[in-house]
Scaffold this active site. Structure first.
Site, PDB file in Angstrom:
ATOM      1  N   ALA A 196      32.766  40.988  41.301  1.00 27.91           N
ATOM      2  CA  ALA A 196      32.217  39.655  41.074  1.00 27.91           C
ATOM      3  C   ALA A 196      32.913  38.664  41.992  1.00 27.91           C
ATOM      4  O   ALA A 196      33.694  37.839  41.545  1.00 27.91           O
ATOM      5  CB  ALA A 196      32.381  39.259  39.622  1.00 27.91           C
ATOM      6  N   CYS A 197      32.638  38.749  43.269  1.00 28.10           N
ATOM      7  CA  CYS A 197      33.350  37.960  44.268  1.00 28.10           C
ATOM      8  C   CYS A 197      32.751  36.570  44.419  1.00 28.10           C
ATOM      9  O   CYS A 197      31.664  36.279  43.938  1.00 28.10           O
ATOM     10  CB  CYS A 197      33.312  38.687  45.609  1.00 28.10           C
ATOM     11  SG  CYS A 197      33.850  40.413  45.514  1.00 28.10           S
TER      12      CYS A 197
END
Length: 476
Positions: A10-11
């Site tokens: 989940a960048c």
């Protein structure tokens, strides 16, 4: 163990054009988020010229690809183990091309029904390895990755960042074989957070857009576009729903709030623009602040006092960040000096961005160490330890950490200015590369020593914070 980083990563990413920065540099940057304890290494992959054809086979899903015989040198940030894939994540190659991969994204069921993902197609773990060493411009990077997706398929939906000394590009893979890419306008920036983000695609502007072959025809034939008068990639291929409005859009909202405070928007908005022109020119430190942010100054800050909404939205910097990088390309400098690979290991808000010249020949030993269990000889684990010590006692230790970060930022900024100047006086030969490698190691050592001093201070202070303490009458 079943390892699927696509479901968990989940960048948060940002791309900044050269006319949107104070100094004229181009930057692409990203927080790599996966697990709270999953070490990253930092390495240099040397240039190699092979006498026989080479091939790549993914240990993750079996994706395979024939490779050119010449592999250019590049920096990389691989996992501590390659058992589940390489995940080299980001780097700058010897040709001055920067790449960061990936920003995980998700396509809707309609488009995936028309073109499903390919089980043995290319995924995040392979992208840096099979693309970055073989391209000499950002455009070439987009074309190479796009061709691989079209010919071999993609196993995931992803966003990929590219840059060189002239321009930055953002490429989005939506389905098994279809993708699109947009050049970031020179005077603009883009913040991305786990959604397909590209909007209007102009098929008549090849200087600014690239797409998969027959992308437009694919959409028409499968009746996927609800607004035929336009071609909004996000609306056709992406998702818009409650999960996005809690997990993704608030991060984009906060980034745009930082750089365009005059624009009033809502964190849950599905209409946030992909491209924005900043209210004022950006410094690299502004990008650092974004990557280390957690909704400061709003009711959504997890560290805020008495914030009613502090756990409502997912922040940009969080405990599951493995590393954060800023790939800075400075067009006014020679190739050996131009590229800076800024790296903050561990939680961005609790770490320090250390500058490494991308032309260095080897990284510090402690940046090449670290396994699944804490060890003293690992740079990753040193920065994680710093955060672990601060976390339980933020009111007491938070300011000490902030002071360390401020002082190191000043010192490291000064060192970069000095080393740039000194390196320019040297001939462009092995001596210059040896000097830039030496300086990069010294930058890491400076940060290491000061972090170690603070760790010692915090451990010492924490010994008196036990719940078993008791206030005793000093006369007893």
């Amino acid at each position: 163990m079943v390892y699927n980083k696509q479901k968990l990563s989940a960048c948060t990413s940002i791309l900044v054009g050269k006319n949107a920065t104070v100094d004229g540099s181009i930057m692409i940057a990203r927080n790599e988020d996966y697990r709270a304890a999953w070490p990253k290494h930092f390495v240099v992959r040397p240039r190699k010229e092979f006498s026989t054809p080479q091939s790549f086979v993914s240990p993750d899903n079996g994706f395979s690809l024939k490779l050119p015989r010449v592999r250019g040198k590049y920096t990389a940030i691989p996992e501590w183990t390659d058992k589940y894939g390489f995940f080299e994540e980001a780097g700058i190659n010897e040709y001055g091309v920067a790449m960061s991969a990936t920003e995980s994204a998700y396509a809707n069921e309609r488009v995936l029904g028309a073109d499903p993902l390919v089980e043995k197609g290319i995924g995040e773990e392979a992208m840096i390895t099979v693309v970055l060493p073989y391209v000499k411009s950002a455009r070439q990077g987009v074309r190479r990755l796009g061709k691989i997706v079209e010919e071999h398929g993609a196993s995931e939906a992803n966003g990929v960042l590219f840059a060189d000394k002239q321009e930055a590009w953002y490429l989005e893979i939506a389905t098994g074989h279809y993708w699109a890419a947009q050049r970031i306008p020179d005077d603009c920036y883009a913040v991305v957070a786990n959604q397909l983000s590209l909007q209007e695609i102009d098929f008549n502007a090849p200087e600014d857009f690239m797409t998969a072959t027959n992308l437009e025809q694919f959409v028409i034939e499968n009746k996927l576009n609800a607004t035929p008068h336009s071609f909004n990639f996000r609306e056709i291929f992406g998702t818009q729903g409650p999960n996005d409005e809690v997990y993704n859009t608030p991060r984009v909202w906060y980034g745009q709030k930082m750089f365009n405070p005059e624009i009033k928007q809502l964190p849950q908005s599905e209409k946030l623009p992909f491209i924005q022109k900043p209210a004022k020119l950006l410094h690299r430190e502004d990008v650092e602040d974004l990557l280390g942010s957690h909704f400061q100054g709003t009711a959504y800050d997890p560290l805020g006092k008495n914030n009613q909404e502090k756990n409502h939205f997912r922040p940009i910097s969080l405990a599951k960040t493995q590393e954060s990088h800023i790939l800075q390309l400075r067009p006014w400098l020679p190739p050996e000096i131009s590229g800076l690979h800024w790296l903050a290991l561990g939680v961005t808000a609790q770490s320090v961005f250390v500058p490494f010249y991308a032309s260095l020949t080897e990284t510090p030993t402690d940046y090449q160490r670290g396994t699944a269990t804490f060890s003293w000889d690992s740079a990753y684990w040193r920065y994680k330890l710093l955060g672990v010590l601060v976390d339980p006692h933020y009111p007491l230790f938070g300011e000490k950490l902030a002071t360390l970060q401020k002082n190191l930022r000043v010192e490291l900024n000064h060192r970069v200015r000095e080393s740039d100047h000194y390196a320019l006086q040297m001939n462009a030969d092995a001596g210059r590369l040896a000097y830039l490698t030496k300086i990069s190691h010294e930058n890491a050592a400076l940060a290491r020593n000061q972090v170690n001093q603070l760790i010692a201070e915090l451990i010492t202070a924490a010994t008196d914070l036990s719940p078993l303490n008791f206030t005793t009458d000093e006369n007893l």
